[in-house]
Motif scaffolding. Structure first.
Motif, PDB file in Angstrom:
ATOM      1  N   UNK A   1     -35.346  71.095 -52.295  1.00 57.31           N
ATOM      2  CA  UNK A   1     -35.044  71.007 -53.725  1.00 57.31           C
ATOM      3  C   UNK A   1     -36.302  71.073 -54.590  1.00 57.31           C
ATOM      4  N   UNK A   2     -37.471  71.064 -53.949  1.00 61.72           N
ATOM      5  CA  UNK A   2     -38.708  71.185 -54.711  1.00 61.72           C
ATOM      6  C   UNK A   2     -39.060  69.952 -55.517  1.00 61.72           C
TER       7      UNK A   2
ATOM      8  N   UNK B   1     -36.718  63.089 -41.012  1.00 59.60           N
ATOM      9  CA  UNK B   1     -36.978  64.515 -41.240  1.00 59.60           C
ATOM     10  C   UNK B   1     -35.935  65.163 -42.126  1.00 59.60           C
ATOM     11  N   UNK B   2     -34.665  64.774 -41.971  1.00 58.16           N
ATOM     12  CA  UNK B   2     -33.607  65.309 -42.826  1.00 58.16           C
ATOM     13  C   UNK B   2     -33.843  64.924 -44.284  1.00 58.16           C
ATOM     14  N   UNK B   3     -34.254  63.683 -44.506  1.00 58.50           N
ATOM     15  CA  UNK B   3     -34.545  63.238 -45.884  1.00 58.50           C
ATOM     16  C   UNK B   3     -35.673  64.058 -46.496  1.00 58.50           C
ATOM     17  N   UNK B   4     -36.765  64.219 -45.740  1.00 59.55           N
ATOM     18  CA  UNK B   4     -37.900  64.977 -46.269  1.00 59.55           C
ATOM     19  C   UNK B   4     -37.549  66.448 -46.465  1.00 59.55           C
ATOM     20  N   UNK B   5     -36.737  67.008 -45.567  1.00 64.51           N
ATOM     21  CA  UNK B   5     -36.357  68.417 -45.676  1.00 64.51           C
ATOM     22  C   UNK B   5     -35.544  68.679 -46.941  1.00 64.51           C
TER      23      UNK B   5
ATOM     24  N   UNK C   1     -31.294  64.529 -56.561  1.00 68.37           N
ATOM     25  CA  UNK C   1     -32.095  64.796 -55.365  1.00 68.37           C
ATOM     26  C   UNK C   1     -32.187  63.566 -54.471  1.00 68.37           C
ATOM     27  N   UNK C   2     -32.338  62.406 -55.101  1.00 67.55           N
ATOM     28  CA  UNK C   2     -32.429  61.169 -54.331  1.00 67.55           C
ATOM     29  C   UNK C   2     -31.119  60.883 -53.584  1.00 67.55           C
ATOM     30  N   UNK C   3     -29.984  61.093 -54.264  1.00 66.41           N
ATOM     31  CA  UNK C   3     -28.684  60.861 -53.622  1.00 66.41           C
ATOM     32  C   UNK C   3     -28.480  61.814 -52.449  1.00 66.41           C
ATOM     33  N   UNK C   4     -28.812  63.087 -52.647  1.00 66.05           N
ATOM     34  CA  UNK C   4     -28.658  64.057 -51.567  1.00 66.05           C
ATOM     35  C   UNK C   4     -29.556  63.712 -50.382  1.00 66.05           C
ATOM     36  N   UNK C   5     -30.793  63.309 -50.679  1.00 65.50           N
ATOM     37  CA  UNK C   5     -31.714  62.951 -49.594  1.00 65.50           C
ATOM     38  C   UNK C   5     -31.227  61.725 -48.841  1.00 65.50           C
TER      39      UNK C   5
END
Length: 578
Positions: free
Chosen positions: A311-312, A302-306, A247-251
């Motif tokens: 991903x919950x 915003x993209x990072x938070x989205x 999740x961190x990598x995707x964000x």
């Protein structure tokens, strides 16, 4: 909604996804025909799953209702208060489950979220409660990470406490045994009471001893599972990347991709937009640029938070929000500086584009003011310097004339510094300047220090001035005859050398009447192409002056020192010095 109903809802969604996927896969033969037939099949499948789910919830409701009736009957038959309390607690749990099932049944049947439908909007937001809700995932994760050390500490504390209890019980039993042996003889009532007390304490000892064994077993088991620091760290890293690392990598990728795309779009606009190609940026363009930079930061964040929200991952999302709030709170004190930087970007500050400033002791032309300031000095190599806007906040710019020099010299020109150092400039950058005197060595100066030594550029044109003294015996001819004669001799001798074509002029004049000589000033002006021969020319002219003096009998005096003494004292007869 309870855990069972959530599983049912998840099963409904999964079944719906499988059915819809099967419908979509049939589009390979005839897209239009299959698309028309797929819609009713998906709707029918959805209705079937919904009906099955409703039937399941109805059965669950019936079972829970029966369990409530049974539990009420057991409560009515209960004899002790403890049994009634336990029955009431079980009834409360069953009623909660029944309420959840009723809510899920209504939600699926009506398609309305009953929790949102029945909840009233809060008139006032409790920021402490909201902050606690935000921090809870972080605290839960920290609690889970430190669960093993806390469990070890708890077991050790309980073992120590139970050991102390056993020691106390041992002493108590000894006291009871002593009473039984001495005080209770012949007293049956006392002996019976002491025996009863001893029995209760023995039972208590057995219970504590059993709990001690259990705790000791659990402690030994935890200690046997202890890993080394390297193994535990490795396991923690693996666990992180298995759960939250992805999740961190995707964000992070979402943040970087959004930022790069928006920055690239900004550059493309500057490259191809006719408005931006027009030359000087207007105030409207500057305001648009500032707004776009802010939008870029907000969009990337915003993209990072989205991504984290989708991903919950509430832990990383909470951490990201707290981090952003911390940055905003810290930046609150820097708002005046930020506003001054915005003024510079809008070309409304003390430094403006296409004006001249002095930065680190060197003059620069302000090319552009953006997130960074681009400065230019055509005399340096490289000629451009990118600096943060904050470094220009305390500076002032001014308009400049086209003929103003940007540096005392250019590369390959010859200079003489205030300390007498003479050489050719072989390199000059925003940080340092290198001189190469005759012989091939290199002298390096920091650029501001080099400018502070007042370099005299002799590559354009230069003058050699020599002060030469003659004897006071030539006082009668020193004002006119000797200067004219010496000037003619020097010009004649210079004409015999290869330097004469680049000699602009040569003059000999009376300079001063010194303490021990009459001084002449020999002034020679030369073209800049003779700059590499500056010192050679100075020595050559000095030699020619001495030769002219020898040829004409002009005496060159030594420096004279006149010593003035007082008149000697006259001593009277009989007087003596003591």
């Amino acid at each position: 909604m309870n855990r069972y109903s959530r599983r049912i809802a998840a099963a409904c969604i999964a079944a719906l996804f499988i059915i819809s996927s099967g419908a979509v896969s049939g589009q390979e033969t005839d897209k239009k025909k299959t698309a028309a037939a797929a819609r009713p099949s998906v709707a029918a499948a959805k209705d079937t799953v919904t009906i099955e789910t409703l039937n399941t919830l109805i059965l669950n409701r019936k079972e829970i209702t029966e369990q409530i009736k049974v539990m009420k009957h057991e409560r009515d038959l209960a004899r002790s208060e403890e049994e009634k309390t336990a029955a009431n607690a079980a009834l409360d749990q069953l009623r909660i489950k029944l309420a959840d099932i009723e809510s899920d049944l209504e939600s699926i049947a009506t398609g309305v979220d009953m929790e949102s439908f029945l909840s009233k909007p809060r008139e006032k937001i409790d920021w402490k409660e909201e902050l606690l809700t935000l921090v809870t995932p972080l605290l839960s994760e920290l609690k889970r990470a430190t669960d093993r050390p806390r469990q070890l500490e708890r077991l050790r504390g309980e073992i120590q406490f139970q050991t102390n209890q056993l020691a106390t019980i041992t002493g108590a039993l000894q006291n009871i045994d002593a009473l039984l042996e001495t005080k209770s003889r012949g007293d049956a009532r006392l002996k019976s009471a002491m025996t009863e007390i001893r029995k209760s304490w023995v039972e208590r000892e057995q219970q504590i001893s059993d709990r001690l064994k259990v705790n000791q077993y659990q402690l030994d088991k935890l200690l046997s599972q202890r890993q080394s620091l390297f193994e535990s760290s490795q396991e923690a890293v693996k666990s992180f990347f298995r759960s939250r690392g992805k999740n961190f990598v995707f964000a992070a990728m979402a943040f970087l991709v959004t930022f790069i795309i928006m920055r690239s779009a900004h550059r493309l606009v500057y490259r191809y937009s006719p408005i931006h190609k027009a030359g000087e940026r207007t105030f409207f363009i500057r305001v648009t640029d500032v707004a776009y930079h802010i939008l870029t930061a907000v969009g990337a964040t915003g993209a990072l938070l989205f991504v984290l929200y989708t991903m919950g991952d509430w832990l990383l999302l909470s951490f990201a929000i707290i981090f952003i709030l911390g940055i905003a709170w810290t930046a609150r004190a820097g708002m005046p500086i930020f506003w001054r930087q915005v003024q510079l970007m809008l070309n409304l500050g003390t430094v403006r584009e296409n004006e001249r400033i002095i930065f680190n002791g060197v003059p620069w032309r302000v090319v552009s003011l953006n997130v960074y300031a681009m400065l230019e000095n055509p005399a340096l190599k490289p000629c451009r310097l990118r600096v943060p806007l904050r470094d220009l906040l305390d500076l002032n710019s001014r308009t400049f004339d086209a003929e103003e020099p940007w540096f005392p010299c250019n590369i390959n020109e010859w200079v003489i510094l205030s300390d007498g150092t003479w050489g050719q400039v072989v390199s000059q950058t925003p940080e340092m300047v290198q001189l190469a005197p005759r012989g091939g060595s290199r002298i390096t100066y920091q650029t501001p220090d080099f400018q502070g030594m007042s370099p005299r550029n002799i590559s354009r044109n230069f003058r050699i001035k020599i002060i030469f003294g003659l004897d006071y015996a030539l006082q009668a001819a020193i004002t006119r005859e000797i200067p004219e004669r010496l000037e003619a001799i020097l010009k004649e001798k210079m004409s015999e050398t290869g330097y004469f074509p680049d000699m602009i002029q040569l003059k000999v004049e009376m300079a001063a009447a010194g303490a021990s000589s009459l001084d002449l000033a020999i002034l020679g002006d030369f073209a800049g192409k003779l700059a590499p021969y500056h010192n050679i020319l100075e020595r050559l002219i000095t030699r020619m002056i001495v030769e002219a003096c020898n040829e004409n009998g002009w005496n060159i005096p030594f420096p004279q020192v006149t010593v003035h003494t007082q008149e000697p004292l006259r001593l009277e007869t009989g007087a003596s010095l003591s």
